[in-house]
Design an enzyme around this catalytic site. Structure first.
Site, short mmCIF file in Angstrom:
data_model
loop_
_atom_site.label_atom_id
_atom_site.label_comp_id
_atom_site.label_asym_id
_atom_site.label_seq_id
_atom_site.Cartn_x
_atom_site.Cartn_y
_atom_site.Cartn_z
N ARG A 137 1.86 -5.09 6.05
CA ARG A 137 1.13 -4.05 5.33
C ARG A 137 1.94 -2.76 5.41
O ARG A 137 2.35 -2.34 6.49
CB ARG A 137 -0.27 -3.81 5.92
CG ARG A 137 -1.00 -2.72 5.15
CD ARG A 137 -2.48 -2.68 5.38
NE ARG A 137 -3.05 -1.77 4.40
CZ ARG A 137 -4.27 -1.84 3.93
NH1 ARG A 137 -5.08 -2.77 4.34
NH2 ARG A 137 -4.70 -0.96 3.04
N ARG A 153 -11.43 1.75 -9.60
CA ARG A 153 -10.54 2.92 -9.77
C ARG A 153 -10.72 3.53 -11.16
O ARG A 153 -11.27 2.89 -12.05
CB ARG A 153 -9.09 2.49 -9.56
CG ARG A 153 -8.84 2.09 -8.12
CD ARG A 153 -7.38 1.96 -7.81
NE ARG A 153 -7.24 1.68 -6.39
CZ ARG A 153 -6.15 1.90 -5.67
NH1 ARG A 153 -5.08 2.40 -6.26
NH2 ARG A 153 -6.11 1.63 -4.40
N ASN A 194 -10.47 -3.02 -6.64
CA ASN A 194 -9.64 -2.07 -7.41
C ASN A 194 -10.19 -1.80 -8.82
O ASN A 194 -9.81 -0.80 -9.45
CB ASN A 194 -8.19 -2.55 -7.52
CG ASN A 194 -7.40 -2.43 -6.23
OD1 ASN A 194 -6.47 -3.18 -5.98
ND2 ASN A 194 -7.75 -1.46 -5.39
N ASP A 231 0.83 -1.20 0.00
CA ASP A 231 0.00 0.00 0.00
C ASP A 231 0.87 1.26 0.00
O ASP A 231 1.99 1.24 0.51
CB ASP A 231 -0.90 -0.04 1.25
CG ASP A 231 -2.06 0.93 1.14
OD1 ASP A 231 -2.30 1.48 0.06
OD2 ASP A 231 -2.74 1.14 2.17
#
Ligand code: FPP
Length: 247
Positions: free
Chosen positions: A193, A77, A74, A26
């Site tokens: 993450r 997007r 996603n 990320d």
């Protein structure tokens, strides 16, 4: 010894090394924004991080690496970002084909691959076949979500019941696990993450039951060897009890 640091193979003792690392990559967008660049430049830099990371994992002796590259969410997007990411993934696969073969890494894609552009599906399938006999594995989540993986497993089990090859009372945790995308891959020991968010974001929901979670503020394009070492050290210091108690 590099920059006064021991080699990655010596950062932690072998028994304290995660066998399987999974990463939620990320922060590409924020990295690009900070540099005054378009979001896609962040994804390009992130893709370079992936290339470097393969080297760190090899040097450290990690057997399985799973990367969350594109979630089912996603797709919402902006179209140019989605198209750019698909191009980048195709480029990554073609560019790293020789390297994966030379370094003997098995590539596998988990997710709804049927959603991907056909040329990308073809590139993936070719490389999956070429590398399927290698032991070390790189799994990439593409059009992946944990919930849809579990729903798919339920559907497959229902089909087996309908076909008379499975009794409903035989459906246990092992039966569900056997119908996930990569049933032979051990659950991730460590989930990393980047960019500081404390969320699992629909990643490996079944498999993360006892994973150690490590969140770093480092943005994905900046995730370097030092950040990787820090994650290994943090993992080695954890006390894994799997729901039991220490005796
Ligand atoms: C999250 O950052 C990142 C992604 C949605 C894409 C990850 C893709 C790559 C690193 C490209 C290549 C991947 C491989 C496997 C070669 P974000 O865009 O959500 O960042 P933000 O939260 O800062 O906006």
């Amino acid at each position: 010894m590099e920059n006064g640091q021991p080699p990655l193979s010596h950062v932690v003792p072998p028994e304290k090394l995660p066998r399987h690392i999974a990463i939620i990559m990320d922060g590409n967008g924020r990295w690009a924004k900070r540099q005054g660049k378009p979001r896609l430049a962040g994804h390009e830099a992130g893709s370079e991080t992936v290339r470097r990371l393969l080297g760190y994992c090899r040097d450290a002796g990690i057997a399985y690496l799973t990367l969350y590259a594109f979630s089912t969410e996603n797709w919402s997007r902006p179209p140019d970002e989605v198209a750019g990411l698909m191009n980048l993934l195709g480029y990554f696969i073609r560019k790293n084909e020789a390297e994966l073969l030379e370094k003997q890494v098995r590539l596998r894609v988990i997710g709804r691959r049927e959603d991907l552009p056909e040329p990308l599906q073809a590139d993936i399938l070719r490389l999956e076949r070429e590398t399927e006999h290698f032991e070390r594995q790189l799994l990439i989540g593409l059009s992946y979500s944990g919930r849809s993986e579990i729903a798919r497993a339920a559907r497959r089990l229902a089909e087996q019941v309908k076909a008379g090859t499975l009794a409903p009372e035989a459906i246990d945790e092992a039966a569900v696990a056997a119908n996930l995308y990569a049933p032979d891959v051990p659950d991730p020991d460590l989930i990393i993450r980047t960019s500081g968010e404390m969320r699992i974001s629909n990643f490996l929901l079944w498999q993360c039951a006892y994973s150690e979670i490590y969140v770093t503020p480092v943005l994905w394009p900046d995730f370097d060897e030092r950040a990787f070492r820090d994650a290994l050290l943090a993992y080695a210091a954890r006390d894994r009890r799997f729901g039991g108690v220490k005796v």
